[in-house]
Scaffold this motif. Structure first.
Motif, PDB file in Angstrom:
ATOM      1  N   GLN A 100       0.869  -1.186   0.000  1.00 15.66           N
ATOM      2  CA  GLN A 100       0.000   0.000   0.000  1.00 15.66           C
ATOM      3  C   GLN A 100       0.906   1.235   0.000  1.00 15.66           C
ATOM      4  O   GLN A 100       1.316   1.677  -1.063  1.00 15.66           O
ATOM      5  CB  GLN A 100      -0.974  -0.054   1.164  1.00 15.66           C
ATOM      6  CG  GLN A 100      -2.036  -1.142   0.908  1.00 15.66           C
ATOM      7  CD  GLN A 100      -3.170  -1.130   1.903  1.00 15.66           C
ATOM      8  OE1 GLN A 100      -3.476  -0.145   2.548  1.00 15.66           O
ATOM      9  NE2 GLN A 100      -3.825  -2.276   2.038  1.00 15.66           N
ATOM     10  N   CYS A 101       1.275   1.763   1.155  1.00 10.09           N
ATOM     11  CA  CYS A 101       2.217   2.895   1.100  1.00 10.09           C
ATOM     12  C   CYS A 101       3.607   2.408   0.704  1.00 10.09           C
ATOM     13  O   CYS A 101       4.403   3.167   0.178  1.00 10.09           O
ATOM     14  CB  CYS A 101       2.264   3.631   2.430  1.00 10.09           C
ATOM     15  SG  CYS A 101       3.283   2.834   3.691  1.00 10.09           S
ATOM     16  N   GLY A 102       3.908   1.141   0.975  1.00 11.94           N
ATOM     17  CA  GLY A 102       5.183   0.566   0.548  1.00 11.94           C
ATOM     18  C   GLY A 102       6.334   0.776   1.512  1.00 11.94           C
ATOM     19  O   GLY A 102       7.432   0.275   1.272  1.00 11.94           O
ATOM     20  N   PHE A 103       6.082   1.493   2.596  1.00 14.10           N
ATOM     21  CA  PHE A 103       7.200   1.809   3.497  1.00 14.10           C
ATOM     22  C   PHE A 103       7.800   0.548   4.118  1.00 14.10           C
ATOM     23  O   PHE A 103       9.013   0.435   4.275  1.00 14.10           O
ATOM     24  CB  PHE A 103       6.718   2.770   4.594  1.00 14.10           C
ATOM     25  CG  PHE A 103       7.841   3.466   5.294  1.00 14.10           C
ATOM     26  CD1 PHE A 103       8.373   4.638   4.784  1.00 14.10           C
ATOM     27  CD2 PHE A 103       8.394   2.937   6.444  1.00 14.10           C
ATOM     28  CE1 PHE A 103       9.426   5.275   5.414  1.00 14.10           C
ATOM     29  CE2 PHE A 103       9.446   3.565   7.085  1.00 14.10           C
ATOM     30  CZ  PHE A 103       9.962   4.736   6.573  1.00 14.10           C
ATOM     31  N   CYS A 104       6.945  -0.392   4.460  1.00 14.02           N
ATOM     32  CA  CYS A 104       7.422  -1.611   5.118  1.00 14.02           C
ATOM     33  C   CYS A 104       7.935  -2.659   4.131  1.00 14.02           C
ATOM     34  O   CYS A 104       8.553  -3.641   4.532  1.00 14.02           O
ATOM     35  CB  CYS A 104       6.286  -2.232   5.932  1.00 14.02           C
ATOM     36  SG  CYS A 104       4.952  -2.872   4.869  1.00 14.02           S
ATOM     37  N   CYS A 136       3.616  -3.430   9.816  1.00 14.97           N
ATOM     38  CA  CYS A 136       2.993  -2.755   8.678  1.00 14.97           C
ATOM     39  C   CYS A 136       1.773  -2.010   9.197  1.00 14.97           C
ATOM     40  O   CYS A 136       0.958  -2.587   9.909  1.00 14.97           O
ATOM     41  CB  CYS A 136       2.572  -3.773   7.606  1.00 14.97           C
ATOM     42  SG  CYS A 136       1.620  -3.014   6.274  1.00 14.97           S
ATOM     43  N   ARG A 137       1.659  -0.732   8.844  1.00 15.15           N
ATOM     44  CA  ARG A 137       0.536   0.064   9.336  1.00 15.15           C
ATOM     45  C   ARG A 137      -0.643   0.050   8.377  1.00 15.15           C
ATOM     46  O   ARG A 137      -1.696   0.589   8.697  1.00 15.15           O
ATOM     47  CB  ARG A 137       0.976   1.518   9.534  1.00 15.15           C
ATOM     48  CG  ARG A 137       1.898   1.705  10.706  1.00 15.15           C
ATOM     49  CD  ARG A 137       2.281   3.166  10.844  1.00 15.15           C
ATOM     50  NE  ARG A 137       3.183   3.357  11.976  1.00 15.15           N
ATOM     51  CZ  ARG A 137       2.786   3.549  13.223  1.00 15.15           C
ATOM     52  NH1 ARG A 137       1.511   3.572  13.511  1.00 15.15           N
ATOM     53  NH2 ARG A 137       3.657   3.722  14.189  1.00 15.15           N
ATOM     54  N   CYS A 138      -0.481  -0.513   7.178  1.00 10.98           N
ATOM     55  CA  CYS A 138      -1.523  -0.339   6.157  1.00 10.98           C
ATOM     56  C   CYS A 138      -2.305  -1.600   5.822  1.00 10.98           C
ATOM     57  O   CYS A 138      -3.516  -1.542   5.662  1.00 10.98           O
ATOM     58  CB  CYS A 138      -0.915   0.159   4.858  1.00 10.98           C
ATOM     59  SG  CYS A 138       0.134   1.600   5.000  1.00 10.98           S
ATOM     60  N   THR A 139      -1.633  -2.709   5.649  1.00 12.79           N
ATOM     61  CA  THR A 139      -2.251  -3.843   4.944  1.00 12.79           C
ATOM     62  C   THR A 139      -3.046  -4.774   5.837  1.00 12.79           C
ATOM     63  O   THR A 139      -3.811  -5.593   5.325  1.00 12.79           O
ATOM     64  CB  THR A 139      -1.168  -4.698   4.257  1.00 12.79           C
ATOM     65  OG1 THR A 139      -0.329  -5.269   5.279  1.00 12.79           O
ATOM     66  CG2 THR A 139      -0.321  -3.869   3.307  1.00 12.79           C
TER      67      THR A 139
END
Ligand code: FES
Ligand code: FES
Length: 159
Positions: A100-104, A136-139
């Motif tokens: 999603q944001c891809g940061f992780c 991960c904060r998004c998925t």
């Protein structure tokens, strides 16, 4: 001004010698080397976003000091794709919408890549357990777990 020292190591398969400060982290060194795909989230060893492979073992780049690289082999997420072809983990992350944001993402990719290299027959339960190492904060993690298991299944067929 702090003293620097020369450190020689393998970086993504190529010999590399650089001057580093005693308490410079590998995460900061990578940026200095223009390898910017390893994100730094917490900078405290908690989130795992900065996971890289040191002598094929996953480590947190924010906790590793650059002088510790002497004589070692370091791999970052930039090493996964070969000749324009995505690693099977990258392919599976794309197919399962695990980004999603891809940061992780780089951290999860490197964590999973090490697991598949160490044990190509690793069981799904072990992969699920391993994926709890990073945040991960998004998925909601479901897509990441599906992607890693999909890649592992494909990898098993190659051994
Ligand atoms: S940035 Fe290294 S573990 Fe979070
Ligand atoms: S995709 Fe955003 S933190 Fe994992």
């Amino acid at each position: 001004m702090s003293e620097t020292e020369r450190v020689s190591f393998q970086l993504n398969g190529s010999s590399c010698t650089v001057s580093v400060e005693p308490r410079q982290t590998v995460a900061d060194l990578l940026r200095a080397q223009r390898l910017s795909a390893t994100p730094v989230g917490c900078d405290q060893g908690i989130c795992g976003s900065c996971t890289v492979l040191l002598d094929d073992e996953p480590v947190r780049a924010c906790l590793l000091f650059a002088p510790q690289l002497q004589g070692r082999s370091l791999r970052t997420v930039e090493s996964l794709a070969k000749g324009g072809t995505l690693h099977l983990l990258q392919q599976a992350f794309d197919e399962e919408d695990a980004v999603q944001c891809g940061f992780c993402t780089p951290g999860f990719l490197m964590l999973a890549a090490a697991a598949l290299e160490h044990d190509p027959l690793i069981e799904d339960d072990a992969l699920d357990a391993l994926m709890t190492s990073n945040l991960c904060r998004c998925t909601g993690y479901g897509a990441i777990r599906r992607a890693v298991k999909k890649a592992a299944k494909r990898h098993r067929r190659t051994v």
